[in-house]
Design an enzyme around this catalytic site. Structure first.
Site, PDB file in Angstrom:
ATOM      1  N   GLU A  61       0.412  -1.303  -0.089  1.00 31.86           N
ATOM      2  CA  GLU A  61       0.175  -0.125  -0.034  1.00 31.86           C
ATOM      3  C   GLU A  61       0.875   1.471  -0.253  1.00 31.86           C
ATOM      4  O   GLU A  61       1.615   1.756   0.605  1.00 31.86           O
ATOM      5  CB  GLU A  61      -0.777  -0.019   1.055  1.00 31.86           C
ATOM      6  CG  GLU A  61      -1.776   1.061   1.237  1.00 31.86           C
ATOM      7  CD  GLU A  61      -3.291   0.865   2.341  1.00 31.86           C
ATOM      8  OE1 GLU A  61      -4.061   0.529   1.600  1.00 31.86           O
ATOM      9  OE2 GLU A  61      -3.203   0.679   2.804  1.00 31.86           O
ATOM     10  N   LYS A  63       0.239   4.672   0.843  1.00 31.68           N
ATOM     11  CA  LYS A  63      -0.237   5.858   2.415  1.00 31.68           C
ATOM     12  C   LYS A  63       0.265   6.249   2.359  1.00 31.68           C
ATOM     13  O   LYS A  63       1.491   7.013   3.093  1.00 31.68           O
ATOM     14  CB  LYS A  63      -0.578   4.553   2.953  1.00 31.68           C
ATOM     15  CG  LYS A  63      -1.858   5.245   4.209  1.00 31.68           C
ATOM     16  CD  LYS A  63      -2.235   4.329   4.796  1.00 31.68           C
ATOM     17  CE  LYS A  63      -2.040   3.529   5.824  1.00 31.68           C
ATOM     18  NZ  LYS A  63      -2.649   2.868   6.698  1.00 31.68           N
ATOM     19  N   LYS A 123      -8.163   2.210  -3.265  1.00 32.83           N
ATOM     20  CA  LYS A 123      -8.472   2.680  -1.398  1.00 32.83           C
ATOM     21  C   LYS A 123      -9.155   3.461  -0.895  1.00 32.83           C
ATOM     22  O   LYS A 123      -8.434   4.351  -1.244  1.00 32.83           O
ATOM     23  CB  LYS A 123      -7.571   1.796  -0.715  1.00 32.83           C
ATOM     24  CG  LYS A 123      -8.193   1.536   0.374  1.00 32.83           C
ATOM     25  CD  LYS A 123      -6.557   0.816   1.218  1.00 32.83           C
ATOM     26  CE  LYS A 123      -7.176   0.593   2.740  1.00 32.83           C
ATOM     27  NZ  LYS A 123      -6.388   0.054   3.813  1.00 32.83           N
ATOM     28  N   GLU A 172     -15.042  -5.188   1.611  1.00 33.45           N
ATOM     29  CA  GLU A 172     -13.834  -5.409   3.422  1.00 33.45           C
ATOM     30  C   GLU A 172     -15.587  -5.703   4.646  1.00 33.45           C
ATOM     31  O   GLU A 172     -16.625  -5.199   4.797  1.00 33.45           O
ATOM     32  CB  GLU A 172     -13.415  -3.953   3.859  1.00 33.45           C
ATOM     33  CG  GLU A 172     -12.253  -3.496   4.774  1.00 33.45           C
ATOM     34  CD  GLU A 172     -12.037  -2.580   5.134  1.00 33.45           C
ATOM     35  OE1 GLU A 172     -11.157  -2.460   4.462  1.00 33.45           O
ATOM     36  OE2 GLU A 172     -12.487  -2.037   5.664  1.00 33.45           O
ATOM     37  N   ASN A 192     -10.369  -6.593   7.275  1.00 36.14           N
ATOM     38  CA  ASN A 192      -9.855  -6.103   8.309  1.00 36.14           C
ATOM     39  C   ASN A 192      -9.736  -5.812   9.584  1.00 36.14           C
ATOM     40  O   ASN A 192     -10.328  -6.139  10.155  1.00 36.14           O
ATOM     41  CB  ASN A 192     -11.017  -4.138   8.009  1.00 36.14           C
ATOM     42  CG  ASN A 192     -10.211  -2.940   7.171  1.00 36.14           C
ATOM     43  OD1 ASN A 192      -8.414  -3.214   8.640  1.00 36.14           O
ATOM     44  ND2 ASN A 192     -10.008  -1.836   7.624  1.00 36.14           N
ATOM     45  N   GLU A 237      -6.335  -7.860   6.082  1.00 36.74           N
ATOM     46  CA  GLU A 237      -5.565  -5.705   5.938  1.00 36.74           C
ATOM     47  C   GLU A 237      -5.268  -5.400   7.010  1.00 36.74           C
ATOM     48  O   GLU A 237      -6.243  -5.875   8.441  1.00 36.74           O
ATOM     49  CB  GLU A 237      -6.783  -5.321   5.301  1.00 36.74           C
ATOM     50  CG  GLU A 237      -7.934  -5.987   4.338  1.00 36.74           C
ATOM     51  CD  GLU A 237      -9.330  -5.014   3.612  1.00 36.74           C
ATOM     52  OE1 GLU A 237      -8.675  -4.033   4.253  1.00 36.74           O
ATOM     53  OE2 GLU A 237     -10.033  -5.712   2.794  1.00 36.74           O
ATOM     54  N   SER A 238      -4.161  -5.525   7.551  1.00 35.73           N
ATOM     55  CA  SER A 238      -3.837  -4.280   8.631  1.00 35.73           C
ATOM     56  C   SER A 238      -3.410  -5.559   9.541  1.00 35.73           C
ATOM     57  O   SER A 238      -3.746  -6.198   9.682  1.00 35.73           O
ATOM     58  CB  SER A 238      -4.892  -3.009   8.643  1.00 35.73           C
ATOM     59  OG  SER A 238      -5.475  -2.849   7.727  1.00 35.73           O
TER      60      SER A 238
END
Length: 282
Positions: A61, A63, A123, A172, A192, A237-238
């Site tokens: 990603e 960001k 995103k 998501e 997520n 994710e994350s």
């Protein structure tokens, strides 16, 4: 919705309406039609297929900031980092296009698109077909739809509209209650690990709902033709910062891993990704 997410979505509704006043949805539709007729659209790259075929499945990603942590890498150059991610072995890219809360823009995605060959996910907090048209025009291959931002009907409608534009959908979810949003039309389902109300991250969230998630995804098989390839692919994710976490997530059924801050908080995100992949391979 609550807390940070409510604030983001409320602002997004205002933002989209202002954009529509500046450039109408009809004008965007005409742009898409013209690009398609003139064969000037970027060729579609399937993120689902790229993740399924990748030995790592990493969605790297781009960001610059987050609502909870502020600036992560304020001067990050989109002309350099996405290409360095691809060179390091990323299966796909995620590019934040929200400006107010994440320091991104559609310009970032438009700039990155001709510089890389791997799929790009737009995103953002998608609430309107208008944003899908934008994503199509700037060269995205897939878009993020967040269950917490949408009703099931809105999600289904936006999924159909995205597919009509040649865009894949990453749906998501965060909780077992949101698994009802999953259907056979969705290409990828992401869990997520960040609570969008508080922005607190806990990677254990993927493991907690993994079994229910697999059951929900398997349930989409009925009436879908019955082949494994038609099932939505699973992404975590994350909050992923250790190579062994990816190995454990793979064992739990995940094939994609969206990672941003682990790389973006370093001076050279591409180099950190390369090191991370080397650690997985040990």
């Amino acid at each position: 919705m609550n807390d940070i997410l409510s604030e983001i979505v409320a602002h997004k509704r205002i933002e989209v309406e202002m954009q529509k006043q500046a450039v109408s949805a009809e004008h965007l539709r005409e742009q898409v039609a013209t690009l398609t007729e003139n064969n000037e659209r970027f060729p579609h790259r399937s993120m689902k297929q790229a993740l399924a075929a990748s030995p790592t499945g990493i969605i790297a990603e781009f960001k610059r900031r987050s609502p909870s942590k502020g600036w992560i890498y304020e001067t990050a150059k989109v002309e350099e980092i996405p290409a360095s991610y691809e060179a390091a072995g990323a299966a796909a890219l995620s590019i934040l296009t929200d400006e107010k809360f994440f320091g991104g823009s559609l310009r970032d995605l438009r700039t990155a698109r001709p510089l890389v060959e791997i799929p790009i996910l737009r995103k953002d907090f998608i609430i309107d077909e208008y944003q899908l048209l934008q994503a199509c025009i700037v060269g995205a291959d897939a878009v993020l739809l967040i269950a917490a931002c949408l009703t099931q009907k809105e999600c289904a409608t936006l999924t159909a509209q995205a597919h009509a534009l040649g865009l894949e959908v990453l749906l998501e979810v965060h909780s077992p209650e949101e698994l009802a949003y999953i259907n056979k039309k969705v290409d990828i389902v992401g869990v997520n690990n960040r609570n969008l109300g508080t922005f607190v991250t806990d990677v254990e969230n993927s493991f907690r709902i993994a079994e229910q998630l697999r059951q929900a995804v398997a349930g989409t098989r009925s009436g879908a033709g019955g082949t494994e390839g038609e099932l939505p692919l699973l992404v975590s994710e994350s909050g992923i910062s250790h190579p062994e976490t990816i190995c454990k997530l793979r064992s739990a059924g995940f094939r994609g891993f969206l990672m941003g801050e682990t790389f973006m908080k370093t001076a050279s995100p591409g180099d950190r990704l390369q090191e991370f992949i080397a650690e997985i391979d040990k």
